[in-house]
Design an enzyme around this catalytic site. Structure first.
Site, PDB file in Angstrom:
ATOM      1  CG  ASP A 122       6.036   8.456  -0.544  1.00 37.09           C
ATOM      2  OD1 ASP A 122       5.241   7.536  -0.208  1.00 37.09           O
ATOM      3  OD2 ASP A 122       5.647   9.509  -1.076  1.00 37.09           O
ATOM      4  CG  HIS A 161      -2.141  -0.873   0.995  1.00 36.24           C
ATOM      5  ND1 HIS A 161      -3.416  -0.370   0.847  1.00 36.24           N
ATOM      6  CD2 HIS A 161      -2.255  -2.217   0.877  1.00 36.24           C
ATOM      7  CE1 HIS A 161      -4.257  -1.364   0.658  1.00 36.24           C
ATOM      8  NE2 HIS A 161      -3.590  -2.495   0.681  1.00 36.24           N
ATOM      9  CG  HIS A 177      -2.716 -12.792  -1.944  1.00 40.19           C
ATOM     10  ND1 HIS A 177      -3.636 -12.552  -2.949  1.00 40.19           N
ATOM     11  CD2 HIS A 177      -2.393 -11.566  -1.452  1.00 40.19           C
ATOM     12  CE1 HIS A 177      -3.843 -11.250  -3.070  1.00 40.19           C
ATOM     13  NE2 HIS A 177      -3.092 -10.634  -2.164  1.00 40.19           N
ATOM     14  CB  THR A 178       1.694 -17.994   0.464  1.00 43.91           C
ATOM     15  OG1 THR A 178       1.725 -19.339   0.922  1.00 43.91           O
ATOM     16  CG2 THR A 178       2.871 -17.229   1.036  1.00 43.91           C
ATOM     17  CG  ASP A 237      -2.009 -21.076   1.712  1.00 44.72           C
ATOM     18  OD1 ASP A 237      -2.696 -22.098   1.628  1.00 44.72           O
ATOM     19  OD2 ASP A 237      -0.770 -21.078   1.618  1.00 44.72           O
ATOM     20  CB  SER A 245       2.702   8.918   1.063  1.00 49.18           C
ATOM     21  OG  SER A 245       2.552   7.798   0.211  1.00 49.18           O
ATOM     22  CG  ASP A 267       3.626 -22.669   2.180  1.00 52.27           C
ATOM     23  OD1 ASP A 267       2.803 -21.973   1.531  1.00 52.27           O
ATOM     24  OD2 ASP A 267       3.297 -23.388   3.143  1.00 52.27           O
ATOM     25  CD  GLU A 290      -0.705   7.371   0.010  1.00 55.39           C
ATOM     26  OE1 GLU A 290      -0.374   6.241   0.418  1.00 55.39           O
ATOM     27  OE2 GLU A 290       0.116   8.178  -0.477  1.00 55.39           O
ATOM     28  N   PRO A 341      -4.758  -2.043  -7.420  1.00 53.46           N
ATOM     29  CG  PRO A 341      -3.550  -3.941  -7.995  1.00 53.46           C
ATOM     30  CD  PRO A 341      -3.377  -2.551  -7.488  1.00 53.46           C
TER      31      PRO A 341
END
Length: 342
Positions: free
Chosen positions: A88, A80, A205-206, A259, A90, A267, A101, A175
């Protein structure tokens, strides 16, 4: 949604897989990929704050031992930060008018603000006004991976902290989990990242979990607005997800591990799930809809060792860590990471 056009420069890189195995290599001497960025270097603080990496690791170890869900959260935190205005810090800036943000929709549920400040305080006590919050975020993300039995790859430091944080940037540049493969490749390419960065970084995402509100509608109940389950989702997996996520509950905060095989082990099981149509997000399953990303998923799903993935991950995280960085006299070094921009 407006996207900035960038020229994508590809670099051929070679990284020894064995050097990235956790505990087998000194991250300060591991090979680094791609084209260097002026002002960034492994060991940037070796004279001004030589103990900084040990300080961050010790603090991260205490944080994860207290709450293991914070390891994956700290890894997400770097994404993020870096994908919005570059690496930076931010994301740490606050807005009194709710236009920063932190106030953007993709930042909903983001954790790690207090932990970054906690680490920063330890580092400040040892090395006042020396180490940037941006570098602390990058080091904490690396150690989150390492403490999940992933690679302890080398991290370039020397970033400085930005002074601008805008809600619009976060809404535009991150995204969504409902992205298809064309959208994903576009989001990454405008940042100068390629298909391999996409498929490798998706492997993050593991570890960790996601709230039902981020995937249930698209995957379980209203695929493409048709009031049905995503037909590509494994039926048995979908049934287990429906037990966790209520239909019609828009802001369902129930956490679901990304996962289910090994949610706190860094992994290859993420790729095995995507290969078997049991990826949690549409954006996970989208990796099977492109020749190059699909071939990588298939290779990792069949791999007996994570060595290749670990080496590729070090490369991809270094690439992301170089995005739009502030170095030299640009930006600032803040005493505390959280400051108001308005």
């Amino acid at each position: 949604m407006a996207l900035r056009l960038l020229v994508v420069v590809a670099a051929v890189v070679v990284v020894a897989a064995a050097s990235c195995r956790a505990g087998l290599a000194d991250p300060a001497v591991s090979a680094l990929p791609g084209l260097p960025v002026a002002g960034l270097a492994v060991g940037f603080y070796k004279e001004s704050c030589p103990e900084v990496e040990d300080l961050v690791l010790a603090e991260m170890r205490a944080i994860v031992e207290k709450d293991r869900t914070l390891g994956p959260a700290m890894l997400r935190f770097m994404f993020h930060d870096c994908l919005v205005r570059g690496c930076d810090a931010s994301i740490m800036l606050k807005s009194r008018s709710n236009k920063g943000e932190q106030d953007a929709l993709p930042s909903y549920g983001l954790r790690g603000y207090e932990e970054i400040e906690q680490i920063k305080a330890k580092v400040e006590a040892a090395c006042p006004l020396t180490v940037s919050c941006a570098d602390i975020i990058a080091l904490a993300a690396r150690d989150a991976v390492y403490l999940s039995n992933g690679p302890r790859y080398a991290v370039e430091t020397g970033r400085r902290d930005g002074k601008v944080s805008a809600k619009f940037d976060a809404d535009s540049d991150l995204p969504p989990p409902s992205s298809n493969i064309v959208d994903l490749k576009t989001y990454f390419s405008v940042k100068g990242l390629g298909w391999k960065d996409l498929v490798v970084l998706s492997g993050s995402h593991t570890i960790g979990s996601a709230q039902c509100s981020t995937f249930a509608s698209d995957r379980l109940y209203n695929f493409s607005g048709k009031g049905m389950q995503d037909p590509s989702l494994d039926k048995a997996y979908a049934a287990s997800l429906r037990e966790e996520c209520e239909p019609g509950l828009k802001n369902d905060t129930t956490p679901v591990v990304m996962d289910p095989t090994s949610p706190y082990e860094f992994d290859l099981s993420y790729y095995r799930h995507v290969y078997r149509d049991t990826g949690l997000f549409l954006s996970d399953q989208a990796l099977m809809h492109d020749r190059w990303t699909r071939e990588y998923v298939e290779r990792m799903a069949a791999a007996a060792s994570p060595d290749e993935f670990f080496a590729d991950y070090a490369v991809a995280m270094t690439n992301m860590g170089r995005l739009e960085v502030l170095t030299g006299d640009s930006g600032e070094i803040r005493e505390t990471c959280a400051a108001y921009v308005d």
